[in-house]
Design an enzyme around this catalytic site. Structure first.
Site, PDB file in Angstrom:
ATOM      1  N   GLY A  86     138.552 104.593 -22.752  1.00  0.00           N
ATOM      2  CA  GLY A  86     138.396 103.731 -23.926  1.00  0.00           C
ATOM      3  C   GLY A  86     138.158 104.491 -25.214  1.00  0.00           C
ATOM      4  O   GLY A  86     137.653 103.926 -26.172  1.00  0.00           O
ATOM      5  N   ALA A  94     146.541 107.422 -27.665  1.00  0.00           N
ATOM      6  CA  ALA A  94     147.003 107.211 -29.050  1.00  0.00           C
ATOM      7  C   ALA A  94     146.744 108.452 -29.899  1.00  0.00           C
ATOM      8  O   ALA A  94     147.531 108.785 -30.790  1.00  0.00           O
ATOM      9  CB  ALA A  94     146.310 106.000 -29.663  1.00  0.00           C
ATOM     10  N   ASP A 126     144.127 100.999 -31.495  1.00  0.00           N
ATOM     11  CA  ASP A 126     143.884 102.436 -31.286  1.00  0.00           C
ATOM     12  C   ASP A 126     144.690 103.278 -32.273  1.00  0.00           C
ATOM     13  O   ASP A 126     144.147 104.144 -32.966  1.00  0.00           O
ATOM     14  CB  ASP A 126     144.288 102.851 -29.855  1.00  0.00           C
ATOM     15  CG  ASP A 126     143.229 102.497 -28.841  1.00  0.00           C
ATOM     16  OD1 ASP A 126     142.428 101.584 -29.126  1.00  0.00           O
ATOM     17  OD2 ASP A 126     143.201 103.126 -27.769  1.00  0.00           O
TER      18      ASP A 126
HETATM   19  O1  PMV Z   1     140.138 100.777 -23.428  1.00  0.00           O
HETATM   20  P1  PMV Z   1     140.576 100.966 -24.837  1.00  0.00           P
HETATM   21  O2  PMV Z   1     139.550 101.432 -25.782  1.00  0.00           O
HETATM   22  O3  PMV Z   1     141.873 101.644 -24.992  1.00  0.00           O
HETATM   23  O4  PMV Z   1     140.751  99.551 -25.508  1.00  0.00           O
HETATM   24  C1  PMV Z   1     141.305  98.461 -24.936  1.00  0.00           C
HETATM   25  C2  PMV Z   1     141.069  97.343 -25.882  1.00  0.00           C
HETATM   26  C3  PMV Z   1     141.665  96.047 -25.429  1.00  0.00           C
HETATM   27  O5  PMV Z   1     141.328  95.082 -26.416  1.00  0.00           O
HETATM   28  C4  PMV Z   1     141.073  95.620 -24.104  1.00  0.00           C
HETATM   29  C5  PMV Z   1     143.163  96.140 -25.290  1.00  0.00           C
HETATM   30  C6  PMV Z   1     143.883  96.321 -26.594  1.00  0.00           C
HETATM   31  O6  PMV Z   1     145.073  96.659 -26.523  1.00  0.00           O
HETATM   32  O7  PMV Z   1     143.322  96.110 -27.674  1.00  0.00           O
END
Ligand code: PMV
Length: 317
Positions: A105, A110, A152
């Site tokens: 996360g 990205a 991201d």
């Molecule tokens: O896990 P991460 O930080 O790449 O974020 C995912 C965030 C979500 O809202 C769950 C998916 C998205 O594409 O925004």
């Protein structure tokens, strides 16, 4: 020819994950203590078009032409070639390294795409704007993650805190008072694609109930925007805790994440929640500056495998 170097930070979502996929706002901030770096090293002795890709972190050392069609590095490189409109590609090595934890996360994919696109566009003498870099990185994200919201690539390409609503112009937050955050990695890994698809299934089975939960997350995020700008800890703490409760209701939390959240709160965090796709990855805890060390120690004690602290600082004009 000199070596061209480009860097992109990690990111962390503070509010609105998952709901952002359904058109609600989310807030994310860059985390500059971790980063992805792409280097373009010209190879004057190589044959034209001979491009080597080296990413020692993932034990990759390959000709670009041997990478799979859907390899994210290959896609980022090819998009950069197209953007620059180069017909004759000189020989070079693309070297990639990153200190951003993967599948946790923190935007590692990205950031890697952003660093590659930036380095290659600079190498071809056609530097792209942050918006253009973000748009290309988004194309790589789509291939990797299915239906990413685009948060991201935006926060990472712009390197600024963002209030983000899908398909709308992004707003960069002009922070007036600093806030301090402790990020703890649970060590559990669940691909974002999986939790996003599970939330979609829940939503499809009961759109009214789950739609309402996602709307409430959106409301929290809208309220958090002003509190974050002003550094209002009390208000932010309450909103963070409420956001976590709603994330539990869409089944993206997990026992380990909840153990870390309780540990952070017991050590003095003003609020704590999971961040990102969930069922693993990171939690974030909001802290006053004097409590950061205690919270970090408590999180390690409760099983966190890595702690990164970050501060959101006042914008200097
Ligand atoms: O896990 P991460 O930080 O790449 O974020 C995912 C965030 C979500 O809202 C769950 C998916 C998205 O594409 O925004």
């Amino acid at each position: 020819m000199p070596v061209i170097y480009a860097k992109a930070p990690g990111k962390i979502i503070l509010f609105g994950e998952h709901a952002v996929v359904y058109g609600q706002p989310a807030i994310a901030i860059p985390v500059i203590k971790v980063s992805a770096i792409a280097r373009v090293i010209p190879n004057p002795d190589g044959r034209p078009g001979e491009v080597r890709v080296q990413a020692p972190d993932i034990l990759l050392d390959s000709a670009l032409s041997d990478l799979a069609e859907d390899d994210p590095i290959a896609i980022a490189a090819r998009l950069s070639f197209e953007a620059a409109g180069v017909k004759h590609i000189p020989a070079f090595t693309l070297h990639i390294s990153s200190t951003i934890p993967m599948a946790a996360g923190m935007g590692s994919s990205a950031a890697i795409s952003t660093a590659i696109i930036r380095a290659l566009s600079n190498f071809f003498g056609l530097p792209l704007s942050a918006d253009q870099v973000s748009a290309f990185a988004y194309q790589v994200e789509i291939i990797q993650h299915g239906t990413p919201s685009g948060i991201d690539n935006n926060v990472i390409a712009h390197q600024k805190p963002v209030f983000f609503i899908r398909d709308q112009p992004i707003e960069h937050l002009e922070i007036e008072q600093p806030t301090h955050w402790v990020i703890a990695d649970s060590g559990e890994k669940t691909p974002t694609r999986e939790t996003v698809s599970d939330v979609r299934n829940l939503f499809d089975t009961d759109p009214q109930n789950y739609g309402q939960i996602l709307n409430k997350i959106g409301e929290i995020t809208r309220n958090a925007r002003e509190s974050l700008i002003k550094g209002d800890l009390t208000q932010l703490g309450a909103l963070i805790d409420e956001n976590q409760r709603l994330l539990e209701q869409i089944n993206v939390s997990s026992p380990i994440l909840e153990r870390l959240i309780i540990a952070a709160k017991n050590a003095g965090a003003v609020g704590a929640k999971l961040s990102g796709g969930g069922r693993g990855g990171n939690i974030i805890a909001l802290s006053s500056p004097d409590k950061m060390d205690d919270i970090a120690a408590a999180l390690l004690n409760a099983g966190a495998i890595r702690i990164i602290t970050t501060s959101l600082n006042k914008v200097r004009r």
